[in-house]
Design an enzyme around this catalytic site. Sequence first.
Site, short mmCIF file in Angstrom:
data_model
loop_
_atom_site.label_atom_id
_atom_site.label_comp_id
_atom_site.label_asym_id
_atom_site.label_seq_id
_atom_site.Cartn_x
_atom_site.Cartn_y
_atom_site.Cartn_z
N GLY A 332 0.82 -1.20 0.00
CA GLY A 332 0.00 0.00 0.00
C GLY A 332 0.86 1.25 0.00
O GLY A 332 0.57 2.22 -0.69
N TRP A 335 2.47 1.56 -3.41
CA TRP A 335 1.48 2.02 -4.40
C TRP A 335 1.47 3.53 -4.50
O TRP A 335 1.24 4.09 -5.56
CB TRP A 335 0.09 1.49 -4.01
CG TRP A 335 -1.05 1.98 -4.85
CD1 TRP A 335 -1.52 1.41 -5.99
CD2 TRP A 335 -1.87 3.14 -4.61
NE1 TRP A 335 -2.58 2.13 -6.48
CE2 TRP A 335 -2.82 3.19 -5.66
CE3 TRP A 335 -1.89 4.12 -3.64
CZ2 TRP A 335 -3.78 4.20 -5.75
CZ3 TRP A 335 -2.84 5.13 -3.73
CH2 TRP A 335 -3.77 5.16 -4.77
N HIS A 336 1.72 4.20 -3.37
CA HIS A 336 1.67 5.66 -3.36
C HIS A 336 2.80 6.28 -4.17
O HIS A 336 2.65 7.40 -4.66
CB HIS A 336 1.71 6.21 -1.93
CG HIS A 336 0.40 6.13 -1.23
ND1 HIS A 336 -0.09 4.97 -0.67
CD2 HIS A 336 -0.57 7.06 -1.04
CE1 HIS A 336 -1.29 5.19 -0.15
NE2 HIS A 336 -1.60 6.45 -0.36
N GLY A 337 3.89 5.60 -4.28
CA GLY A 337 4.96 6.18 -5.08
C GLY A 337 6.23 5.35 -5.03
O GLY A 337 6.46 4.61 -4.08
N PHE A 490 0.20 10.08 -7.59
CA PHE A 490 0.16 8.64 -7.43
C PHE A 490 -0.62 8.00 -8.58
O PHE A 490 -0.81 6.82 -8.61
CB PHE A 490 -0.49 8.27 -6.09
CG PHE A 490 0.09 9.04 -4.93
CD1 PHE A 490 -0.71 9.54 -3.94
CD2 PHE A 490 1.45 9.27 -4.85
CE1 PHE A 490 -0.18 10.26 -2.87
CE2 PHE A 490 2.00 10.00 -3.79
CZ PHE A 490 1.17 10.49 -2.81
#
Lengths: 490, 332
Positions: A332, A335-337, A490
Amino acid sequence: MIFNTIDFVIFFIAVCTTIVIVKNRKFQHLFLLGASYFFFYYSSNYLITLLIFTTIWDFYLGQAIFNAQNIQKKKAILIISLAGNLGLLGFFKYADFAITQFNILGQHFDLATQIPLLNLTLPIGISFYTFHSITYTVSIYRGQMPPAKSFVEYGIFVAFFPQLVAGPILRAKDFLPQLREKIENFETGTRLRQIIINNQNLKLGVTIMAFGFLKKMFFADNIAPFVNKIFAFPIGQDSFSIIMATIAFGIQIYCDFSGYTDIAIGAALVLGFKIPINFNKPYFATSPSDFWRRWHISLSSWLRDYLYIPLGGNKKSKVRTYFNLFVVMFLGGLWHGASWNFVIWGVLHGAYLAIHKFVTDRFPVLKDHRFFKTRIGMIISIAITQYFVFLAWIAFRVKNTNDMIYAMQKYVLIDFQTSGITSLINQNRFPFVLMFLFIVLHFISYKNKNMIEKISSFRLIHWTLILVIIMMLIFFFYIGNPESFIYFQF
Amino acid sequence: MNELGKKLSVSISIAIAFLIAFSFLYIFLKSNTSDLTKQENDFYSQDFGTQKKIVILGSSQTGHLNATYLDGYISKNNKDYRVYNLSITGDRPSQRLGTIDKLISIKPDLVIYGIGFRDFENEEHENMDKSNVTENILPDPQAYVRQLIKLHLLTGYDLNFLQSPKGVTFTFLHDILAPPDTSAAMYVSNTPFFHPHPIGIQITILNSTSDYNQEKQDIQGSFTGMAFPDKNIDAIALKEILTKLREHNIKVVIFTTPYKKSYLEALPNSYKQIFSSILNDITQQHSVKVYPLDDKYENFTGVWTDYNHIALNKKVTIYDYDIGKIILNETQ
């Protein structure tokens, strides 16, 4: 196209006007798809080809999954679909990150080769529309829904402009039926409903959008300069500055992201579509798991349904459960960066969830203790939870590792330096006023459930006055250059 | 009321709300900002006769120069020149280039251009994540829309004053909540485009090391990055300005605008290098003399209103005096 520009206002008015004038369902759907593609093309140009590729890829693979005769074939096609989606996401988002890490390792081991970076442009919204597509093929595989009846309908689901670039992450089984809603017509039987803009949805949708714009353009954009100032060079700042900037960033990112989501939800509602809420007063969460039931709900529920549960969830051993929590939050965060600071942020939240689970499993009496249901108990739970949530925000905001470690140290080990407090507040009066105002208003909205719905049901003259006040606050404190939404990256 | 009527009422209410809010904004900004274009047109169209003219160009950093003081100073030294301070708040070479032809038309005898680090800074923060900025291979609808909705094209009026309301709002609120002391204000003439705010009169003195460090950290957070000279649009614009002035035989000298020590210590090395490179180009390629004042007052206390503005105050004449000396030197 970003929401907080005149371009979007003109675009949205044009879309609504066309939908109202042309009352033909097929045209409306085609028009909505075209408008959504235009919305995406406006700021992404040639990268629209990736969006179209993803749509075509999963539309036909979804049909293939549905038509497959046995479970092995369904699984194989699903794997192909996932490989395509995640491969595209992984390539555009993480290729350069992987190359950089490889080069760093290579330098460490004195390898002669340095792989050149690809310098790929990160397509806006790829993390979101990829996840939308995955919900579609997985839902078909699980037998939860049949494939979309037409490419146009599926295309609208993937590219629906209110939520295209920063969510909420839609579920195919919740959204697609809205495109095929039936209405009773006693003369001709049932028929499929057109897109209708009704008065109630219009008023409520516009109210939600107005508050979304207020959160983003009045609160988030005016708190941002203070956050940027402190976190540009955090080393040397005292604890008070770091703590205030951390709180400010927590408010900024909440107002920015929930503001965007409100605009998305409101715009969708005006057009007659219900999309899920993404935030539910996360800063009143009483535990780490409660926080994730309130923050970016569409992502956390997606991770729960498509990662945590397939990994075994909490059905396996306790150690496996903690491991699952860690992996889900690690991914998770990633996923943001493509950056270690996001990974650290995810790992911290994974640790919070695992530790909380461990403590409540080990001491079950704590979980349902009467004290934590009292007002004092709840305040203590909220304070402890938010202390750790805001600590993790430092990792989210500060990319440089040395700066991050310094800032976290100052947050945790308070230096009690008071000499700079007055000067800091004096030089940043407006952001501090906004932070205070936000806390007060947020508390009021926490106590008064459905405040937005109540405001939207005001008499027209009072409702108009509220809109005037909101617009004036936005206009009078408008900086000039529209700040992009944080979650666009993102 | 039927459904259509209700929808129409709601839509009209939204439009009315927008009109009311926008009207308030328009009236507020119109009454609290000056119309630069009109001021420029009025100034450049006047008849100067045979009066010899010295003009000062720059941003608010040169706006705090007192043209009346300079007039008096050079006339005491038997020079018959009128000094005009044509500084503009927030000015940079790329903006000044737009009106350089108007300046040339009034045939100044000497142009004194004050430039500082800010003149060549990026207008947006270079740390902004640019990985989402897409190169446009296909036609770009944004460019067409931007042309269409350019306010002065749509209405024929210059509506640039609507672009950044926040600063005006802040100044207005500040004047109400903490009205500045204007007792040290001076009469200043011949400064048609710059209207010093009373805050510019105040002299700020930092009382402690922690205040100094806080100021330095605030400054560090304000830097937005600086492009190299060959890609720096303001550096390119400055050279074009100098070329145009030279082509019309107008003498120009440059001075670097003064900064406080806290600013100079916080300045990134890249800024210093790029700025120095720009100045070298100017000196060598354009044969323009550069007077360095950037660090001249860095250790002075009691002259600063903030870290990059000398106070426009009766008690502070050092800056005007030094510019006066430059004028005398260049008009010998």
